[in-house]
Design an enzyme around this catalytic site. Sequence first.
Site, PDB file in Angstrom:
ATOM      1  N   LYS A 158       0.915  -1.086   0.071  1.00  0.00           N
ATOM      2  CA  LYS A 158       0.107   0.075  -0.075  1.00  0.00           C
ATOM      3  C   LYS A 158       0.920   1.441   0.025  1.00  0.00           C
ATOM      4  CE  LYS A 158      -4.473   0.646   0.347  1.00  0.00           C
ATOM      5  NZ  LYS A 158      -5.650  -0.065   0.028  1.00  0.00           N
TER       6      LYS A 158
HETATM    7  N1  GLU Z   1      -7.178   0.084  -3.380  1.00  0.00           N
HETATM    8  C1  GLU Z   1      -7.832  -0.836  -3.611  1.00  0.00           C
HETATM    9  C2  GLU Z   1      -8.154  -1.931  -2.335  1.00  0.00           C
HETATM   10  O1  GLU Z   1      -7.891  -1.387  -1.235  1.00  0.00           O
HETATM   11  C3  GLU Z   1      -7.575  -1.762  -4.600  1.00  0.00           C
HETATM   12  C4  GLU Z   1      -6.145  -2.214  -4.779  1.00  0.00           C
HETATM   13  C5  GLU Z   1      -5.525  -2.506  -6.002  1.00  0.00           C
HETATM   14  O2  GLU Z   1      -6.343  -2.679  -7.238  1.00  0.00           O
HETATM   15  O3  GLU Z   1      -4.295  -2.832  -6.092  1.00  0.00           O
HETATM   16  O4  GLU Z   1      -8.407  -3.015  -2.474  1.00  0.00           O
END
Ligand code: GLU
Length: 416
Positions: free
Chosen positions: A104
């Site tokens: 993240k």
């Molecule tokens: N931000 C989204 C989540 O929390 C998607 C992450 C992604 O597509 O890599 O799942």
Amino acid sequence: MEVNPFENAKKQLALVAEKMGLNPDIHKFLQSVERSLIVKIPIVMDDGHLEIFEGYRVQHSLVRGPGKGGVRFNPQVTLDEVKALAMWMTWKCSLHNLPLGGAKGGVCCDPKKLSKREIERITRRYTAEIISIIGPDKDIPAPDVGTGGEHMAWMMDVYSMQHGKTVPGVVTGKPIEIGGSPGRSGATGTGLFFVIERACEKMNIDLNGLTVTIQGYGKVGKKIVKLLSKRGCKILAVTDSRGGVYSENGLDVDKLLEWKEQGNSVRDFKGDSLKQITNEEIYTIKCDLIIPAAMENQVTEKNADQIDCKIIAEGANGPITLEADKILEKKGIVVLPDILANGGGVIVSYFEYVQDINAYYWDLERVNKELKKIILDAFENVYSIVKEKNISYRLAAYMIAVSRVARAIELRGIFP
Ligand code: GLU
């Protein structure tokens, strides 16, 4: 923020580890993140003065594949928040059996107070600062709270310029014209809908006339409101970051969306028998289904007791604290956990990555069909453990997710 999200995430893991009898060494291994990078983002603002922002990219586990996870632009972003979100991505990718690890990123900034040019400069400089640890076979960022396709286009551009070639697979959630996937922008909401629909089927609950409240009217909130109301649900209340509206007769969702798209807050939406509510008040409304689709730690031990509904489906990541979870379980409320319910986003991100690598693109029909298959397979796996062991959906989902990661560690062994 009162509850530290990373402490919450670690406590969740500890609880699962105990319940499933996880090897203590593996537990120790998974408790901390593999890599966290803190970067300084100096930006010359539109008026010429210099601002310094702080950004992060955290990789919790790369044991099952390259890191995957969004980038968040929000004033609440801290290293510990990003660590928690990275850990949750590890579990989410594992639960849906994607060959990806958990990561993240985030920048502590308030996009509402920045110009588009300033946001672009922040995105580009942030990408340049984390460039050595991202890449299609290393770690693939995506949108999250406060970011979208535009940001991904800039990130892809910076990475590509530095590598002397176009590399669409470095990020997902891009605009379709430059290697994005059909269905990605609404994928989290679409997946959430499939999960809610299947859960209701199992519980013999009719979606027609089901009363729903939704906290958060961003990408996920808008999509799920649309899909549920089309399916006959009655949307009683919606809020955004400034507050919202409630009507016991149900909201006119088409008008509400139009109002929001014009740049207004749902709080100021006007109509017959509408009542203004705060983000705290939304959790006091009696209904069948609640969808937290905003930020972490919205349901805590302070307000969990007031909640009166049958199901909570977590559109957001980590909206319910561990303590609140226990209270909800005692009340008999079924919680469809984030790693299961909001997995649609990362599932379609995975499809986008596969399409980019193969330079062969799918149509929306194929994307939605394969999304439905993957997310409902995960649902069924979780459901069978829920029934067999008489435990919560969260615990069952975590058991599957953690055991797959644990198995990968065992198979690979610890280097050197
Ligand atoms: N931000 C989204 C989540 O929390 C998607 C992450 C992604 O597509 O890599 O799942």
